[in-house]
Design a protein around this motif. Structure first.
Motif, PDB file in Angstrom:
ATOM      1  N   GLY A 256      40.752  70.041  23.188  1.00 63.13           N
ATOM      2  CA  GLY A 256      42.088  70.510  23.121  1.00 63.13           C
ATOM      3  C   GLY A 256      42.694  71.215  24.383  1.00 63.13           C
ATOM      4  N   ALA A 257      41.921  72.064  24.960  1.00 62.09           N
ATOM      5  CA  ALA A 257      42.127  72.635  26.338  1.00 62.09           C
ATOM      6  C   ALA A 257      42.770  71.454  27.272  1.00 62.09           C
ATOM      7  CB  ALA A 257      41.160  73.581  26.659  1.00 62.09           C
ATOM      8  N   GLY A 258      41.834  70.493  27.421  1.00 61.48           N
ATOM      9  CA  GLY A 258      42.298  69.520  28.205  1.00 61.48           C
ATOM     10  C   GLY A 258      43.420  68.779  27.929  1.00 61.48           C
ATOM     11  N   VAL A 259      43.743  68.440  26.822  1.00 59.54           N
ATOM     12  CA  VAL A 259      45.006  67.979  26.126  1.00 59.54           C
ATOM     13  C   VAL A 259      46.282  68.844  26.928  1.00 59.54           C
ATOM     14  CG1 VAL A 259      46.728  67.179  24.359  1.00 59.54           C
ATOM     15  CG2 VAL A 259      43.944  66.540  24.541  1.00 59.54           C
ATOM     16  N   ARG A 260      46.177  70.178  26.513  1.00 57.30           N
ATOM     17  CA  ARG A 260      47.050  71.072  27.152  1.00 57.30           C
ATOM     18  C   ARG A 260      47.401  71.069  28.491  1.00 57.30           C
ATOM     19  NH1 ARG A 260      47.144  76.727  23.789  1.00 57.30           N
ATOM     20  NH2 ARG A 260      47.634  75.894  21.354  1.00 57.30           N
ATOM     21  N   LEU A 261      46.473  70.774  29.287  1.00 57.86           N
ATOM     22  CA  LEU A 261      46.469  70.683  30.874  1.00 57.86           C
ATOM     23  C   LEU A 261      47.267  69.350  30.991  1.00 57.86           C
ATOM     24  CD1 LEU A 261      42.755  72.005  32.077  1.00 57.86           C
ATOM     25  CD2 LEU A 261      45.111  73.114  31.976  1.00 57.86           C
ATOM     26  N   THR A 310      42.334  68.161  15.863  1.00 61.93           N
ATOM     27  CA  THR A 310      41.887  69.430  16.399  1.00 61.93           C
ATOM     28  C   THR A 310      42.463  69.598  17.848  1.00 61.93           C
ATOM     29  OG1 THR A 310      39.903  69.889  15.292  1.00 61.93           O
ATOM     30  CG2 THR A 310      40.072  71.015  17.108  1.00 61.93           C
ATOM     31  N   ALA A 311      42.387  68.563  18.615  1.00 60.67           N
ATOM     32  CA  ALA A 311      42.918  68.327  20.042  1.00 60.67           C
ATOM     33  C   ALA A 311      44.451  68.184  20.148  1.00 60.67           C
ATOM     34  CB  ALA A 311      42.299  67.311  20.842  1.00 60.67           C
ATOM     35  N   LEU A 312      44.841  67.484  19.282  1.00 64.81           N
ATOM     36  CA  LEU A 312      46.469  67.043  19.201  1.00 64.81           C
ATOM     37  C   LEU A 312      47.484  68.124  18.881  1.00 64.81           C
ATOM     38  CD1 LEU A 312      46.851  63.198  18.442  1.00 64.81           C
ATOM     39  CD2 LEU A 312      47.254  64.423  20.759  1.00 64.81           C
ATOM     40  N   THR A 313      46.798  68.673  17.728  1.00 68.71           N
ATOM     41  CA  THR A 313      47.732  69.735  17.247  1.00 68.71           C
ATOM     42  C   THR A 313      48.054  71.048  17.903  1.00 68.71           C
ATOM     43  OG1 THR A 313      45.713  70.807  15.955  1.00 68.71           O
ATOM     44  CG2 THR A 313      46.751  69.490  14.801  1.00 68.71           C
TER      45      THR A 313
END
Length: 409
Positions: A256-261, A310-313
């Motif tokens: 999820g942190a990577g997706v935000r980046l 969990t990552a996308l939300t």
């Protein structure tokens, strides 16, 4: 503090990210202790959910006020004045033995920690020029899934082997350590010079900011339904050991942190916060709906969908925070981020107890299906792209000269 401003801005980003990570373990990571709260105090799932809502209620009480403090007194002052008292309150919370007393202390910890939500975002926005704010805020916002992942990996084993006080004491130690770093190293970003002219009416004319606030609040609901009950889903519906579930969720939150980046980098490349945000909101809805289907009929699919959700939300948080700060401008960014956070936490303060009651009565599938509606509504509520001046593409509206130095990075 002296040195190359280009280097300094990355240090300020690290400090803002560290502050948000530390407070996230308290503000959003406590759901990983839901089973421990149930064991310790004999609470139902809904009752334990109400207990972990305490910090969110505290945020509601003080978020806008902390934004005003950051605007008036600076980011360093606001961060230190929130983190260090939060550490003290959590130290006391680790020593109490009653659910009522703990609930009150968690509200107080959230009230103190709300400073981080406003001030750390303002610190990052203030030090970075527009073409790098998306990735910078992506890094800062990555602190939230990192903090939740840290809580999922560390707090349940601590509570199981050393007791609930050890888990709460760990949160206190994190806040105290980062608060000390803020006092030693944090530097407020450059501010626009006071011109003595009459201040304008502020950034809320036209309703654009209100739509951003509303869309962000809607997007927070599935985030808290998924993250708040992920450990419970894996341990009860799937029968996983708590330690295994916590480790897997920690990895999912790293994703999820990577997706935000990536979302921040994407928004910088396309010169828009809103287009990526709308597409990610729709992708979130699809992932949560898939989770509902898996929880109802195909448990292995449900597990895979849980990790994806969990990552996308959490993917859009950096985008809407950046959009709000840029639209508000340097004089209003702290207050606008405070109102922004207030709306989000007002939307989620009842999510843990209500979701706990819904899961207890009807299972996980209806709770997830209902949560999938909110990101669709958020995509519809988002405003259109801001009008660009003649000869320019639509771009962030906060002028770099007023919020960050123009030195090359």
């Amino acid at each position: 503090m002296t040195g190359n401003p280009a280097h300094r801005r990355w240090l300020m980003l690290a400090i803002g990210t560290g502050g948000q990570t530390a407070m996230t373990t308290v503000l959003y990571g406590l759901p990983s202790l839901l089973p421990a709260f149930q064991r310790e105090f004999g609470l139902s799932l809904a009752g334990a959910g109400a207990l972990v809502s305490g910090p969110i209620l505290g945020i509601l009480l003080t978020m806008v006020g902390w934004g005003l403090v950051a605007d008036r007194r600076g980011e360093r002052f606001a961060l230190a004045a929130g983190l260090l008292p939060a550490a003290a309150v959590l130290s006391v919370a680790a020593a109490v033995r009653g659910a009522t007393a703990l609930a009150v202390l968690l509200v107080l910890a959230g009230a103190c920690g709300a400073s981080v939500n406003s001030a750390s975002g303002r610190l990052v926005i203030g030090w970075f020029p527009p073409h790098r704010r998306g990735i910078a805020m992506g890094v800062r916002q990555a602190s939230q899934p990192l903090g939740v992942g840290l809580a999922a990996a560390v707090l349940p084993p601590l509570a199981e082997h050393a007791g609930l006080p050890a888990a709460l004491g760990c949160c206190a130690l994190l806040c105290a350590a980062v608060g000390g770093v803020v006092l030693l190293l944090a530097v407020d970003p450059p501010r626009p010079p006071e011109t003595g002219t009459v201040r304008g009416p502020g950034p809320y004319r036209g309703g654009r900011l209100w739509r951003l606030h509303g869309a962000a609040a809607l997007l927070c609901v599935p985030q808290f339904v998924v993250a708040g009950f992920a450990l419970v889903f894996l341990t009860t519906a799937r029968g996983w050991p708590a330690a295994t579930a916590g480790t897997v969720l920690a990895v999912a939150n790293l994703a999820g942190a990577g997706v935000r980046l990536l979302a921040g980098w994407w928004s910088d490349r396309v010169g828009s916060r809103l287009r990526p945000m709308r597409l990610l909101a729709l992708a979130t809805a699809a992932a949560v709906l898939l989770l509902a289907l898996g929880a109802a009929a195909a448990p292995p699919l449900g597990t895979a969908a849980l990790l994806l959700a969990t990552a996308l939300t959490v993917s859009t948080n950096g985008l809407h925070n950046t959009a709000v700060a840029e639209h508000a401008g340097p004089a209003w960014a702290g207050r606008a981020l405070g109102v922004h956070g207030l709306g989000q936490h007002a939307a989620i303060v009842l999510v843990p107890p209500l979701t706990g009651a819904l899961v207890t009565a009807h299972g996980f599938a209806p709770a997830y299906a209902l949560a999938a509606v909110f990101p669709v509504a958020a995509a519809a509520l988002l405003p259109g792209e801001p009008a660009a001046p003649a000869g320019e593409t639509a771009a962030p509206s906060l002028d770099a000269a007023s919020a960050a130095p123009r030195t090359p990075a």
